[in-house]
Structures are given as C-alpha cells and as structure tokens.
Design a protein around this motif. Structure first.
Motif, PDB file in Angstrom:
ATOM      1  N   ASP A  59       0.826  -1.214   0.000  1.00 22.79           N
ATOM      2  CA  ASP A  59       0.000   0.000   0.000  1.00 22.79           C
ATOM      3  C   ASP A  59       0.858   1.259   0.000  1.00 22.79           C
ATOM      4  O   ASP A  59       0.471   2.294  -0.554  1.00 22.79           O
ATOM      5  CB  ASP A  59      -0.910   0.022   1.237  1.00 22.79           C
ATOM      6  N   ASP A  60       2.045   1.165   0.628  1.00 19.78           N
ATOM      7  CA  ASP A  60       2.859   2.373   0.820  1.00 19.78           C
ATOM      8  C   ASP A  60       4.126   2.429  -0.033  1.00 19.78           C
ATOM      9  O   ASP A  60       4.823   3.436  -0.008  1.00 19.78           O
ATOM     10  CB  ASP A  60       3.283   2.490   2.293  1.00 19.78           C
ATOM     11  N   GLY A  61       4.464   1.363  -0.720  1.00 20.64           N
ATOM     12  CA  GLY A  61       5.749   1.416  -1.411  1.00 20.64           C
ATOM     13  C   GLY A  61       5.874   0.459  -2.582  1.00 20.64           C
ATOM     14  O   GLY A  61       5.031  -0.436  -2.787  1.00 20.64           O
ATOM     15  N   LYS A  62       6.935   0.688  -3.360  1.00 24.82           N
ATOM     16  CA  LYS A  62       7.266  -0.190  -4.486  1.00 24.82           C
ATOM     17  C   LYS A  62       8.743  -0.510  -4.425  1.00 24.82           C
ATOM     18  O   LYS A  62       9.571   0.343  -4.108  1.00 24.82           O
ATOM     19  CB  LYS A  62       6.947   0.502  -5.822  1.00 24.82           C
ATOM     20  N   PHE A  63       9.073  -1.768  -4.730  1.00 27.91           N
ATOM     21  CA  PHE A  63      10.468  -2.232  -4.693  1.00 27.91           C
ATOM     22  C   PHE A  63      10.733  -3.022  -5.967  1.00 27.91           C
ATOM     23  O   PHE A  63       9.947  -3.900  -6.318  1.00 27.91           O
ATOM     24  CB  PHE A  63      10.694  -3.133  -3.464  1.00 27.91           C
ATOM     25  N   LYS A  64      11.831  -2.681  -6.638  1.00 31.79           N
ATOM     26  CA  LYS A  64      12.152  -3.377  -7.893  1.00 31.79           C
ATOM     27  C   LYS A  64      13.492  -4.088  -7.767  1.00 31.79           C
ATOM     28  O   LYS A  64      14.435  -3.534  -7.201  1.00 31.79           O
ATOM     29  CB  LYS A  64      12.189  -2.381  -9.061  1.00 31.79           C
ATOM     30  N   LEU A  65      13.551  -5.305  -8.298  1.00 30.33           N
ATOM     31  CA  LEU A  65      14.825  -6.023  -8.332  1.00 30.33           C
ATOM     32  C   LEU A  65      14.866  -6.936  -9.540  1.00 30.33           C
ATOM     33  O   LEU A  65      13.825  -7.227 -10.158  1.00 30.33           O
ATOM     34  CB  LEU A  65      15.053  -6.816  -7.045  1.00 30.33           C
ATOM     35  N   SER A  66      16.076  -7.380  -9.880  1.00 28.52           N
ATOM     36  CA  SER A  66      16.250  -8.266 -11.033  1.00 28.52           C
ATOM     37  C   SER A  66      16.291  -9.711 -10.576  1.00 28.52           C
ATOM     38  O   SER A  66      16.947 -10.049  -9.585  1.00 28.52           O
ATOM     39  CB  SER A  66      17.563  -7.955 -11.750  1.00 28.52           C
ATOM     40  N   GLY A  67      15.584 -10.550 -11.314  1.00 29.50           N
ATOM     41  CA  GLY A  67      15.640 -11.989 -11.073  1.00 29.50           C
ATOM     42  C   GLY A  67      16.411 -12.678 -12.179  1.00 29.50           C
ATOM     43  O   GLY A  67      17.134 -12.037 -12.951  1.00 29.50           O
ATOM     44  N   PHE A  68      16.263 -13.999 -12.238  1.00 33.00           N
ATOM     45  CA  PHE A  68      16.950 -14.791 -13.259  1.00 33.00           C
ATOM     46  C   PHE A  68      15.954 -15.753 -13.895  1.00 33.00           C
ATOM     47  O   PHE A  68      14.933 -16.096 -13.301  1.00 33.00           O
ATOM     48  CB  PHE A  68      18.104 -15.587 -12.630  1.00 33.00           C
ATOM     49  N   ASP A  69      16.288 -16.175 -15.094  1.00 32.78           N
ATOM     50  CA  ASP A  69      15.440 -17.123 -15.809  1.00 32.78           C
ATOM     51  C   ASP A  69      15.268 -18.402 -14.969  1.00 32.78           C
ATOM     52  O   ASP A  69      16.242 -19.053 -14.598  1.00 32.78           O
ATOM     53  CB  ASP A  69      16.109 -17.466 -17.153  1.00 32.78           C
ATOM     54  N   GLY A  70      14.029 -18.745 -14.649  1.00 37.33           N
ATOM     55  CA  GLY A  70      13.754 -19.924 -13.827  1.00 37.33           C
ATOM     56  C   GLY A  70      14.228 -21.226 -14.450  1.00 37.33           C
ATOM     57  O   GLY A  70      14.473 -22.210 -13.747  1.00 37.33           O
ATOM     58  N   ASN A  71      14.378 -21.243 -15.777  1.00 40.26           N
ATOM     59  CA  ASN A  71      14.826 -22.469 -16.456  1.00 40.26           C
ATOM     60  C   ASN A  71      16.297 -22.772 -16.203  1.00 40.26           C
ATOM     61  O   ASN A  71      16.768 -23.875 -16.489  1.00 40.26           O
ATOM     62  CB  ASN A  71      14.556 -22.378 -17.963  1.00 40.26           C
TER      63      ASN A  71
END
Length: 374
Positions: free
Chosen positions: A103-115
């Motif tokens: 409700d109060d914030g946004k957080f962005k991060l990079s993941g990796f291909d699950g395969n």
C-alpha cells in the motif's frame, strides 16, 4: 506472472527452506529461490544441487503462470521489515524484472530465468515407507548429534537408516561416540538401509517438530524423497556402506552404574570447566555406592572434584571420558535416571535411559574412553 501473498506467510515459508541455500556455491543461480506459479499454486524451491527442498504457499490471488529465480537474501531481509500485509508480485518474464508492491511502497529487483535453476531429480524404481512426523523428528534428534564432521569420511557425516521387520534402526557415529536408536513401531516388510547426510536431516528436524502429519519416504539407491504437509525434500544419499557398528558395541559389561541423570549432568558440567581444554578429560572413580568426578588442567593448576551417590554393581574402577561427549549424550536422554555399563578402563562405556516400563523406543549410546595418565 502476478500474485498477491501475505508477507508473513511468505516469509515463514521462505525461512523454513532457506537452510538449504548454499553459502559457498560456485553456481550463482543457487543464491536464489525458484518461484513457480501453476494453476493458482505457488511452489518455492531452494537447492544446493545435492539437496532440493520445496514448499507450496497459499496465495490471496494469482494471475498468469510462469517461473522465475528471485535473489534469496534481499527478499528475506525485505520481508522481515514488514508487518503482516499483502504484497503484490508483478513479474515481467521477458526481462526477469520483479516489482513488489505494498500500500505504501514499491520495490524493484532483477531476477533470473527460472529455467536455469537445477531441475529436481526424479526417483525411479523407488521403495516407500510412511512414518509419523513426531517419530521421525525424535529419531533424527537423538542420532544426528553423534555424526562426524570429517569430509574424508562422508559416511560418518550422515545417519544410517535401517528398515527391518523388528523396527526402524537409526545410527549416528563419529568413531568416538555412537548412538543406536530403535523404534519398534515402524516395521517394514522389505529389509533395507541407506545413509542420509546431516544437512537435509537438520532441515527436516526443524520443520518436523511443527508437524502432526505422516512423512512419506520414497527412496532408491541414489536419492531419498521426504514428503509431508506442504513440503517436499529430496536429497542425494551417501554412496558408501555404513561401518559395522554392532562389532564395536561391547556385549559383556560386568560393571553396572545407575545414577540420577540431571545430577550427573550438572556435576559433569561443573567439573568440566576445570578440565584440560584440549582433551576435556574427566575421570569417573566408582567405589561402592559412590561416584567421584574429577578433572585437572596441569597447565593452569586447575582442579575439581565432585561426589555423587549411585547404585553400582561391579568392581571398583577408574575410567576417563571426554566431558563434552557425555554432556551431549545426557542432554539427549529423557529419563530421570541413566544406566552406564562398563567393562574396563580401555573399553567403551554404554549409556541407556533407565526405565522400568517397556516402550517402543530403545536408545543405546556408546562413548570411547580416554586413557588416564596414572
């Protein structure tokens, strides 16, 4: 890929499998959790290649299936700071970008291909046995502390499971101490055995203590799979034959000591503070119905003696033991009194819980002596 989940539910499930994460892996992908969303079911997996553990998590809402690897450390640390709030995961599978929204914030991060995440091994030609979670947790707790840490002897770093028609036998040893745990309630038509490494067993032990269900164990020559509640753990078995432990257990022990467990434990603890810190040696002197515990450290002129009344049948004797081993063993026995069987100062001592009642559980603990310098 999108879903909404309670922050506390997610954190609790991530923490329960995070012990599998490797601290020194050469594969960066193993620093991540694999999130797989399929038909409203979110499955989260952690792996170190040898052991893979997954948990199914209840969602508030979900859209679009898929899988992605999410960095474990930053995710857990972030979730720890929230109260119990809903979190929306918006995941772009084209560029593996993850957005967490509250409700109060946004957080962005990079993941990796699950395969890229290692696939879970499948068990072919497996056998199956079912054990109550509480029984398995107890059996692991009573044996795992006796296992070794010598990587040159991997078989000693695991617990031996033996399924027999008379019951389940589990054994842990590091060549200095040994525990044989028998549970007569778990009988098997097929006589079989395998050795499970201590890392997956520690992981199981922590979670089984919270479960009231049954554990389904499937195993073959290579892997064992433990399934209960919303968890699944599959691990590679130790590829070595377990040593013949029965051969080292002395059978005829003429000297028999019965003593109060808590008093014995507390006196060993106190006396051990004055023992040599490299050998942790304490001496047991048994005369008539009196047991004297003593220790000394000549380097610091430290010395301690304590007396304890006991019930004893046998010859007067003096025998030395590593106090740390005795403390570990006494901490893993539940009875008010213990029986100690001894034959000579150069042969192993055996500890049993002393009880008048017959139970399905039997515990034998063996500890090698330390030769006294007389």
């Amino acid at each position: 890929m999108k879903f909404i989940v309670s922050s506390q539910v997610l954190l609790k499930n991530l923490q329960s499998i995070s012990g599998i994460l490797s601290t020194n892996s050469t594969l960066p992908i193993l620093d991540n959790f694999l999130f797989s969303l399929e038909a409203d079911t979110l499955t989260i997996t952690a792996s170190d290649v040898e052991t893979t553990m997954s948990v199914e998590v209840d969602l508030v809402k979900s859209e679009k299936e898929g899988n992605i690897a999410i960095p474990a450390k930053i995710l857990i640390e972030t979730l720890k700071t929230f109260g119990n709030i809903p979190i929306t995961f918006n995941i772009n599978l084209d560029n593996n970008l993850i957005e967490l929204a509250t409700d109060d914030g946004k957080f962005k991060l990079s993941g990796f291909d699950g395969n890229e995440f290692p696939s879970t091994p499948s068990l072919e030609e497996s056998s199956e046995i079912v054990i109550e979670a509480s029984i398995l947790e107890q059996a692991i707790s009573k044996t795992i502390f006796a296992t070794g840490n010598d990587e040159l002897r991997p078989v000693m770093m695991g617990v031996n499971f033996e399924f027999t028609s008379n019951g389940l036998i589990m054994v842990g040893t590091d060549a200095h101490k040994l525990v044989k745990y028998t549970q007569k309630a778990v009988k098997s038509d097929n006589e079989d055995s395998f050795v499970v490494p201590k890392k997956p067993l520690n992981q199981l032990k922590n979670i089984l203590s919270r479960s009231n269900s049954e554990v389904k164990i499937n195993y073959n020559k290579v892997n064992a799979n433990f399934e209960f509640d919303n968890y699944k753990l599959i691990c590679r078995l130790v590829d070595n034959k377990y040593p013949n432990y029965e051969a080292v257990i002395p059978k005829d022990n003429p000297n028999n000591l019965i003593v109060d467990r808590i008093q014995f434990l507390n006196k060993i603890r106190r006396v051990s503070f004055f023992a040599n810190q490299s050998t942790n040696q304490i001496k047991l002197s048994i005369t008539g119905q009196e047991l004297t515990l003593s220790a000394e450290d000549l380097d610091f002129t430290n010395e301690a003696h304590e007396r304890l009344s006991c019930s004893y049948k046998g010859e007067n004797m003096e025998i030395g033991f590593n106090s740390k081993f005795l403390i570990e063993m006494l901490n893993n026995i539940d009875s008010e009194q213990i029986t100690m069987e001894l034959s000579s100062p150069g042969r192993a001592g055996i500890l049993y819980p002393f009880s008048e009642e017959e139970t399905d559980e039997e515990i034998l603990m063996l500890v090698m002596p330390i030769m006294l310098n007389n």
